[in-house]
Enzyme design. Sequence first.
Site, short mmCIF file in Angstrom:
data_model
loop_
_atom_site.label_atom_id
_atom_site.label_comp_id
_atom_site.label_asym_id
_atom_site.label_seq_id
_atom_site.Cartn_x
_atom_site.Cartn_y
_atom_site.Cartn_z
N ARG A 1 0.81 -1.23 0.00
CA ARG A 1 0.00 0.00 0.00
C ARG A 1 0.84 1.26 0.00
O ARG A 1 0.41 2.28 -0.54
CB ARG A 1 -0.93 0.01 1.22
CG ARG A 1 -1.83 -1.21 1.36
CD ARG A 1 -2.65 -1.47 0.12
NE ARG A 1 -3.58 -2.58 0.30
CZ ARG A 1 -4.12 -3.27 -0.68
NH1 ARG A 1 -3.83 -2.98 -1.93
NH2 ARG A 1 -4.95 -4.26 -0.42
N LYS B 1 -2.15 -16.68 5.18
CA LYS B 1 -3.38 -16.65 4.39
C LYS B 1 -3.13 -17.36 3.06
O LYS B 1 -1.98 -17.46 2.62
CB LYS B 1 -3.85 -15.20 4.17
CG LYS B 1 -2.84 -14.29 3.44
CD LYS B 1 -3.33 -12.87 3.40
CE LYS B 1 -2.41 -12.02 2.54
NZ LYS B 1 -2.79 -10.60 2.54
N HIS C 1 -12.57 -11.84 -5.13
CA HIS C 1 -13.04 -10.46 -5.08
C HIS C 1 -14.28 -10.27 -5.95
O HIS C 1 -15.13 -9.43 -5.65
CB HIS C 1 -11.95 -9.49 -5.56
CG HIS C 1 -10.77 -9.41 -4.64
ND1 HIS C 1 -9.72 -10.30 -4.71
CD2 HIS C 1 -10.48 -8.56 -3.62
CE1 HIS C 1 -8.82 -9.99 -3.78
NE2 HIS C 1 -9.27 -8.94 -3.11
N ASP D 1 -11.44 -12.92 5.75
CA ASP D 1 -11.11 -12.06 4.63
C ASP D 1 -12.24 -11.04 4.50
O ASP D 1 -13.27 -11.12 5.19
CB ASP D 1 -10.94 -12.89 3.35
CG ASP D 1 -10.01 -12.23 2.35
OD1 ASP D 1 -9.75 -11.02 2.46
OD2 ASP D 1 -9.54 -12.93 1.43
#
Length: 361
Positions: A72, A177, A190, A260
Amino acid sequence: MTFQAPLIIDIAGTRLTDADRARLSHPLVGGVILFARNWRDRAQLQRLCRQIKRVRSDLLIAVDHEGGRVQRFRSDGFTHLPPMRAFGRLWREAPETRPGEAALAACNAATAAGYVLGAELRACGVDFSFTPVLDLDHGRSEVIGDRAFDGDARVVTLLAQALMHGLRLAGMAHCGKHFPGHGWAEADSHTELPVDGRPLQTILNEDAAPYGWLSAALTAVMPAHVVYPQVDARPAGFSRRWLHDILRAELGFTGAIISDDLAMAAARVLDGREVSPTEAALAALQAGCDLVLLCNQSTVDDGEPIDDLIEGLSRALFEGRWVPDETAEGRRRALLPQGEALDWDALMADARYQRALELLP
């Protein structure tokens, strides 16, 4: 009784609004997840983290910061970390004069990456990153791809253990994960619901193996929004069979289980019907999650989905449809960082940090 604070939510901008403060002060909220929109530069990120901690010092400030395409913060001094595949390739391709030399070099580099990742985040006030990826690279999943260390569970385990050691040297916990494995299913959770039709024993012997081998070291696990129909009709993150019977009882994991993102398409349909974030959160908590994530909703209708989730979970608690887990809050607090962090200037002069940079592939 210690009250459970299971919600991890997001905020819209680079500083807190009054609405953000109200949400973060709610006793059901245990953390905040940051995204690229919450970043301008290091000074701003430090101010934002201080603002969050002034609301409640026990809030967990988290971020998806793995390296490669999932990082990020990329400017103002943050190191551009390589994707995890780079460490797997180093393991397999580095020259060696003695057997095992390349594997050791890869593990040393992974430890260095974990330290750089953790130390840079902590220098800016961030507590926790959702890493490492333990998925196997079967060459099938584009959403995983180079985020995976390797296709061999043994290589993945040892490189992840090395990365986790580096994070711990920086005082940061870690999150494996996506349990029991997202590398075989081709769909992107997603946008749609992935399905992995392999038998349970195959999954346990291959993709889930790192979770058993690392069960004493992992501080948190994030289950996959993937359906494994030969085991359960529900995705793993909503399955008591996967979370309680297999992850906890069979594999011996004792840390925190974090869902998640409940806003993902694969989390919005359960048992053949569309569900609200509150229904998804309740299903995840009842299956065995300690914490649930709802991401990228602060920018939707002024954050109304977050407010609805807080209200919905509060109502479920009042009506007895959700009974908090007395042990979950301890697992959440165990994810908060350990020891004092070096500030940025001190970190730049730190010999361990400088050596770690030299070891990155």
